[in-house]
Design a protein around this motif. Structure first.
Motif, PDB file in Angstrom:
ATOM      1  N   GLN A 236       0.840  -1.211   0.000  1.00  0.00           N
ATOM      2  CA  GLN A 236       0.000   0.000   0.000  1.00  0.00           C
ATOM      3  C   GLN A 236       0.872   1.259   0.000  1.00  0.00           C
ATOM      4  O   GLN A 236       0.520   2.258  -0.630  1.00  0.00           O
ATOM      5  CB  GLN A 236      -0.930  -0.013   1.226  1.00  0.00           C
ATOM      6  N   LEU A 237       2.019   1.200   0.695  1.00  0.00           N
ATOM      7  CA  LEU A 237       2.941   2.341   0.712  1.00  0.00           C
ATOM      8  C   LEU A 237       3.471   2.592  -0.700  1.00  0.00           C
ATOM      9  O   LEU A 237       3.576   3.749  -1.145  1.00  0.00           O
ATOM     10  CB  LEU A 237       4.107   2.053   1.677  1.00  0.00           C
ATOM     11  N   MET A 240       0.796   4.323  -2.602  1.00  0.00           N
ATOM     12  CA  MET A 240       0.643   5.719  -2.187  1.00  0.00           C
ATOM     13  C   MET A 240       1.735   6.590  -2.813  1.00  0.00           C
ATOM     14  O   MET A 240       1.458   7.707  -3.258  1.00  0.00           O
ATOM     15  CB  MET A 240       0.711   5.778  -0.658  1.00  0.00           C
ATOM     16  N   VAL A 241       2.963   6.081  -2.852  1.00  0.00           N
ATOM     17  CA  VAL A 241       4.070   6.830  -3.456  1.00  0.00           C
ATOM     18  C   VAL A 241       3.826   6.976  -4.966  1.00  0.00           C
ATOM     19  O   VAL A 241       3.969   8.060  -5.535  1.00  0.00           O
ATOM     20  CB  VAL A 241       5.420   6.143  -3.184  1.00  0.00           C
ATOM     21  N   LEU A 244       1.348   9.598  -5.974  1.00  0.00           N
ATOM     22  CA  LEU A 244       1.790  10.992  -5.862  1.00  0.00           C
ATOM     23  C   LEU A 244       2.306  11.515  -7.202  1.00  0.00           C
ATOM     24  O   LEU A 244       2.349  12.719  -7.440  1.00  0.00           O
ATOM     25  CB  LEU A 244       2.907  11.097  -4.816  1.00  0.00           C
TER      26      LEU A 244
ATOM     27  N   HIS B  18       1.697  13.595   3.877  1.00  0.00           N
ATOM     28  CA  HIS B  18       0.725  12.897   3.027  1.00  0.00           C
ATOM     29  C   HIS B  18       0.799  11.385   3.243  1.00  0.00           C
ATOM     30  O   HIS B  18      -0.224  10.698   3.265  1.00  0.00           O
ATOM     31  CB  HIS B  18       0.998  13.241   1.561  1.00  0.00           C
ATOM     32  N   LEU B  19       2.035  10.876   3.419  1.00  0.00           N
ATOM     33  CA  LEU B  19       2.203   9.418   3.631  1.00  0.00           C
ATOM     34  C   LEU B  19       2.089   9.126   5.132  1.00  0.00           C
ATOM     35  O   LEU B  19       3.045   8.698   5.760  1.00  0.00           O
ATOM     36  CB  LEU B  19       3.570   8.979   3.100  1.00  0.00           C
ATOM     37  N   TYR B  21       1.702   7.022   7.313  1.00  0.00           N
ATOM     38  CA  TYR B  21       1.722   5.579   7.563  1.00  0.00           C
ATOM     39  C   TYR B  21       1.393   5.240   9.019  1.00  0.00           C
ATOM     40  O   TYR B  21       0.749   4.236   9.307  1.00  0.00           O
ATOM     41  CB  TYR B  21       3.109   5.049   7.195  1.00  0.00           C
ATOM     42  N   TRP B  24      -2.467   4.767   9.577  1.00  0.00           N
ATOM     43  CA  TRP B  24      -3.325   4.138   8.563  1.00  0.00           C
ATOM     44  C   TRP B  24      -4.324   3.147   9.172  1.00  0.00           C
ATOM     45  O   TRP B  24      -5.404   2.953   8.636  1.00  0.00           O
ATOM     46  CB  TRP B  24      -2.463   3.413   7.502  1.00  0.00           C
TER      47      TRP B  24
END
Lengths: 491, 66
Positions: A236-237, A240-241, A244, B18-19, B21, B24
């Motif tokens: 998921q990370l 998300m990156v 962007l 924004h991230l 983590y 979450w």
């Protein structure tokens, strides 16, 4: 006639009226037709850019994705755009506007051709931009037909999808060719107000039916709690990156480029830069919340858009008609500019440049632009009848290609040492990688990520574009100073 | 680019925000919205304020010259 069809036809009549009004002030020159004589003010610019940027993807794709995967889609698509898109307008939009006004450009291809003194750069860019625009146009054409069909009864006698698509393409064609950029911008401003209002009304009506926002969310918390959080995983990370990078596509869209160049002054951009995040919140929060809440009555898998099911269940025919008008508004707000931009590119960069050696009359330019709008919409209509990919899939592929060309745009504006050969290498790398990843994704079920890492192809396309642009630019002779002096402000 | 350079230094900070983590898996509701959705709405509104400062304090002068 069903109330849904009645509301849709009323909406289309208003849009046509705007087209006729714009035609009355058309001056008949190429600059007026293609750029509204660079006269668009701050309010219309904000609404027009926002309406152009938001697509069927915003209302149908995002709510559908929220329905399947929960609230993460807001962070992935909306909040990333709130951060990236205004910076693109600030660093890229205003500078391109400044260059366009000083040097008299109408299209991106003209700008690149002059900046790098190369027809090959212009032609490569033309081919890639138009190829990426076509699937993006398809999103709209397909979405409109599907929604009208579902809202008018679906399998039980709904308006056939091709009729809805044809209706939208026909009306879009008429008002685009009537007033050119001016009617497109005015219609977009109206369409943005329509889909913002419809989103808010739908949100209030449906959420109230579930006893209010908190009650609806608590119901979901008990049955599908995973929809209200974001999966905490490296995959998921990676997503998300990757996401962007997607809003960087705003710096490459030919249809946004046309909007930028139509602005009255650089300061006209200020409200767009400041208010963009707020506009995104106003449109995306209702869309995402409704998608998630839809799981209460309509758990997946679901046939057709979740918003359509919600409106048919919780409101009368009039509100369903408003939703259809809202979907048409969000789709047409992008489709008109995309078709118009493609027509402008074809007229200015192929017919006028190659066919008439930049000597085509003003009237000839306007007529050719109109003809190509008809051709593009016709092709999109035919292809939309045979494609089966979901709206979300089509959107991400097209956006990825545009986003990966962003390094080329930035280099042209801010890197004096970038060369035409570097730009060609970068465009070629993006095209090859895009095709390779697309072929690899065929037959893949669910969201395609590279090697199951969570990283979308856009991350690799972008890296490939940067590396090839830098390496080849540094290995080739720098552009002459006399050219650079035209394109960079005095220090 | 001149005075607008500061935004380039701020941007990584906003990317980090924004991230988010660290939260979450936060399941709480805030004002009826899931905590992560609420967080990203607030972050978007904060960005709007940052952009007000950007266009007023770091507006490239050449853009307004003919």
């Amino acid at each position: 006639m069903s109330p849904v069809l009645g509301v849709v036809l009323l909406y289309l009549a208003v849009v046509l009226g705007i087209g006729f009004a714009a035609q009355r002030v058309l001056r008949g020159t190429a600059e007026d037709y293609f750029l509204a004589s660079r006269s668009i003010g701050a309010t219309v610019l904000l609404l027009s850019i926002f309406g152009t940027h938001m697509t069927a993807f915003t209302i149908l794709g995002a709510s559908g994705e929220a329905h399947r995967g929960g609230i993460a889609v807001f962070a992935l698509m909306a909040s990333s755009s709130a951060l990236v898109a205004p910076l693109v307008f600030y660093f890229v939009g205003t500078r391109l506007w400044w260059l366009g006004k000083r040097l008299g450009f109408i299209t991106q291809v003209q700008f690149f051709r002059e900046r790098y003194q190369s027809d090959r750069v212009g032609l490569a860019l033309f081919l890639v931009l138009v190829s990426l625009l076509v699937p993006y146009v398809l999103i709209g054409v397909k979405g409109s037909g599907d929604v009208l069909w579902a809202l008018t009864g679906g399998p039980a006698g709904g308006v056939p999808p091709w009729v809805g698509s044809l209706l939208m393409c026909g009306v879009t064609f008429v008002y685009v060719v009537q007033g050119g950029m001016r009617s497109t911008a005015w219609a977009n401003a109206f369409q943005t107000l329509v889909f913002m209002s419809v989103g808010a009304i739908s949100f209030v009506v449906v959420v109230r039916e579930y006893g209010g926002l908190e009650t609806a969310m608590k119901t979901l918390e008990a049955s599908r709690p995973e929809l209200l959080t974001i999966e905490k995983s490296p995959r998921q990370l990676g997503r998300m990156v990757s996401y962007l990078l997607i809003p960087l596509s705003a710096g490459v869209f030919p249809h946004l480029f046309a909007n930028w160049l139509s602005a009255k002054s650089a300061r006209t951009f200020r409200p767009t830069i400041v208010l963009y995040p707020i506009c995104l919140v106003l449109v995306w929060v209702p869309s995402v919340v409704l998608g998630v809440v839809g799981n209460i009555d309509f758990p997946p898998p679901l046939e057709g858009p979740i918003l359509v099911h919600l409106m048919l269940r919780h409101s009368g025919g009039l509100l369903a008609g408003l939703l259809a008008a809202g979907v048409f508004a969000v789709i047409m707000g992008s489709l008109d500019n995309q078709a118009f931009a493609a027509g402008t590119l074809f007229t200015q960069d192929i017919v006028r440049h190659y066919g008439f050696h930049d000597g085509l009359s003003e009237r000839g330019q306007v007529l050719t632009g109109r003809l190509f709008v008809a051709v593009l919409l016709g092709i999109a209509l035919l292809v939309s009848l045979t494609t089966s990919r979901t709206i979300f899939d089509l959107g991400v592929w097209s956006l990825s290609g545009f986003a990966a060309l962003f390094p080329v745009v930035v280099a042209s504006l801010y890197w004096r040492r970038s060369t035409g050969a570097g730009v060609l290498a970068s465009i070629g790398t993006v095209a090859l990688l895009w095709v390779a990843f697309f072929v690899d994704s065929l037959g893949f079920r669910g969201e395609y990520t590279v090697g199951e890492t969570g990283l979308l192809p856009v991350a690799f396309l972008f890296a490939g574009a940067v590396v090839s642009l830098d390496a080849v630019s540094l290995a080739t002779a720098p552009p002459p100073g006399r050219v650079l002096d035209r394109f960079f402000p005095a220090r | 680019m001149g005075r607008s350079k500061w935004i380039l230094f701020l941007a990584p900070g906003f990317v980090a925000l924004h991230l988010n983590y660290w939260m979450w898996d936060e399941a709480r509701l805030v004002l009826g919205l899931p905590a992560n959705l609420f967080y990203h709405v607030v972050l978007s509104l904060v960005l709007s304020v940052v952009f007000v400062v950007l266009v007023h304090r770091a507006w490239p002068r050449y853009l307004d010259e003919d």
